[in-house]
Write an enzyme that holds these catalytic residues in place. Structure first.
Site, PDB file in Angstrom:
ATOM      1  N   SER A   1       0.824  -1.217   0.000  1.00 57.01           N
ATOM      2  CA  SER A   1       0.000   0.000   0.000  1.00 57.01           C
ATOM      3  C   SER A   1       0.857   1.266   0.000  1.00 57.01           C
ATOM      4  CB  SER A   1      -0.959   0.005   1.190  1.00 57.01           C
ATOM      5  OG  SER A   1      -0.270   0.035   2.420  1.00 57.01           O
ATOM      6  N   ASN A   2       1.966   1.267   0.723  1.00 59.99           N
ATOM      7  CA  ASN A   2       2.842   2.435   0.683  1.00 59.99           C
ATOM      8  C   ASN A   2       3.562   2.548  -0.660  1.00 59.99           C
ATOM      9  OD1 ASN A   2       2.803   4.029   3.201  1.00 59.99           O
ATOM     10  ND2 ASN A   2       3.299   2.075   4.156  1.00 59.99           N
TER      11      ASN A   2
ATOM     12  N   LEU B   1      17.732  -6.441   8.162  1.00 58.42           N
ATOM     13  CA  LEU B   1      18.822  -6.356   7.194  1.00 58.42           C
ATOM     14  C   LEU B   1      20.179  -6.447   7.881  1.00 58.42           C
ATOM     15  CD1 LEU B   1      17.250  -3.449   5.143  1.00 58.42           C
ATOM     16  CD2 LEU B   1      17.378  -5.856   4.454  1.00 58.42           C
TER      17      LEU B   1
ATOM     18  N   ASN C   1      12.869   4.089   5.541  1.00 60.27           N
ATOM     19  CA  ASN C   1      11.920   3.104   6.052  1.00 60.27           C
ATOM     20  C   ASN C   1      10.770   3.854   6.711  1.00 60.27           C
ATOM     21  OD1 ASN C   1      10.958   0.464   6.776  1.00 60.27           O
ATOM     22  ND2 ASN C   1      11.677   0.829   8.863  1.00 60.27           N
TER      23      ASN C   1
ATOM     24  N   HIS D   1       7.877   3.348   9.834  1.00 62.01           N
ATOM     25  CA  HIS D   1       7.639   2.521  11.028  1.00 62.01           C
ATOM     26  C   HIS D   1       6.407   3.044  11.755  1.00 62.01           C
ATOM     27  CE1 HIS D   1       8.639  -0.226  14.260  1.00 62.01           C
ATOM     28  NE2 HIS D   1       8.416   0.759  15.118  1.00 62.01           N
TER      29      HIS D   1
ATOM     30  N   THR E   1      19.635   2.809   9.424  1.00 66.05           N
ATOM     31  CA  THR E   1      20.996   2.577   9.894  1.00 66.05           C
ATOM     32  C   THR E   1      21.067   1.150  10.426  1.00 66.05           C
ATOM     33  OG1 THR E   1      20.521   3.368  12.135  1.00 66.05           O
ATOM     34  CG2 THR E   1      21.277   5.013  10.509  1.00 66.05           C
TER      35      THR E   1
ATOM     36  N   GLU F   1      21.112   0.169  13.378  1.00 65.75           N
ATOM     37  CA  GLU F   1      20.239  -0.034  14.537  1.00 65.75           C
ATOM     38  C   GLU F   1      18.804  -0.194  14.057  1.00 65.75           C
ATOM     39  OE1 GLU F   1      18.573   2.265  18.531  1.00 65.75           O
ATOM     40  OE2 GLU F   1      20.133   3.199  17.307  1.00 65.75           O
TER      41      GLU F   1
ATOM     42  N   ASP G   1      15.200   0.236  13.387  1.00 66.16           N
ATOM     43  CA  ASP G   1      14.280   1.355  13.586  1.00 66.16           C
ATOM     44  C   ASP G   1      14.948   2.492  14.354  1.00 66.16           C
ATOM     45  OD1 ASP G   1      12.250  -0.138  12.335  1.00 66.16           O
ATOM     46  OD2 ASP G   1      11.676  -1.068  14.233  1.00 66.16           O
TER      47      ASP G   1
ATOM     48  N   GLU H   1       0.367   7.019   6.953  1.00 65.76           N
ATOM     49  CA  GLU H   1       1.538   6.480   6.251  1.00 65.76           C
ATOM     50  C   GLU H   1       1.522   6.883   4.792  1.00 65.76           C
ATOM     51  OE1 GLU H   1       1.935   2.258   6.630  1.00 65.76           O
ATOM     52  OE2 GLU H   1       1.809   2.292   8.822  1.00 65.76           O
TER      53      GLU H   1
END
Length: 230
Positions: free
Chosen positions: A29-30, A109, A123, A125, A157, A159, A161, A190
């Site tokens: 959808s995004n 990832l 990304n 979230h 990155t 880390e 989220d 979103e």
């Protein structure tokens, strides 16, 4: 003949547009929100490809319906995460993207993958990061008794989220909300903020320096910009 006359640069209207590769795992959808914004000219770029790690992802057909090239890199075909990520990188890099967009891509990832796209991977979230990294964000917000919830677009990155935030949209939590009703309102936001962030990036207004997001060369606050300021 002057140097200006010998310049081989193409006129701006003939130059290639920024190229976007979108990664999905589900409904897409995004991806649709971004692709449709590109098609309408709201985002001056090209969606070069949509890639999924799941052959059954419904978003693949939605991309095909929009004449976008699609690829499948099935994570189940690989013995480990590192091999999958290497194959995925090779597939992405065939399209020479300026920006990689994670749009409901449900894979953690590896550092090597993230580093390869440092500063050019976004990304989305479903929480007001840094709150509620990881899964089940809507239920966690309800369980905590929060009065508001929302969604964040951020740079990726190593880390999870944890990259610098770009833009957030806030939704209120109402009495009687459950995880499903809250999720539906977050989804609406979103589809608004992700195309905005992509537009900022491909137009050169958004960048990443160190562990900060910059907008028009000014460091953004830790929360990113609120939707109302776009």
């Amino acid at each position: 003949m002057s140097p200006a006359q010998t310049n081989n640069a193409l006129p701006s209207e003939q130059q290639e547009k920024p190229r976007i590769v979108i990664l999905i795992s589900g409904s897409g959808s995004n991806m649709v929100a971004i692709a449709d914004a590109v098609a309408k000219g709201d985002i001056d770029a090209e969606v070069a490809a949509v890639i999924s790690n799941k052959p059954e992802a419904a978003g693949i057909q939605k991309a095909k319906d929009r004449d976008i090239e699609t690829q499948i890199v099935n994570h189940k075909d690989f013995a480990n995460r590192e091999d999958f990520d290497m194959a995925l990188m090779q597939q992405i890099d065939e399209y020479q993207p300026d920006l990689v967009v994670l749009a409901g891509f449900m894979r953690i990832l590896t550092p090597a993958f993230v580093i390869n796209y440092h500063g050019r991977m976004l990304n989305i979230h479903p929480s007001l990061l840094p709150k509620y990294q990881g899964l089940d964000t809507h239920q966690r917000a309800l369980d905590a008794g929060d009065e508001q919830h929302g969604v964040t677009v951020h740079f990726v990155t190593e880390e999870l989220d944890g990259g610098p935030n770009v833009i957030q949209a806030i939704v209120p939590i109402y009495d009687g909300d459950d995880a499903t009703s809250l999720q539906q309102r977050v989804h609406t936001q979103e589809h608004i903020i992700y195309p905005i962030a992509v537009k900022w990036f491909v137009s050169g207004r958004l960048s990443m320096k160190g562990n900060s997001a910059l907008f028009d060369n000014t460091e953004l606050p830790a929360s990113g910009l609120p939707l109302t300021n776009q």
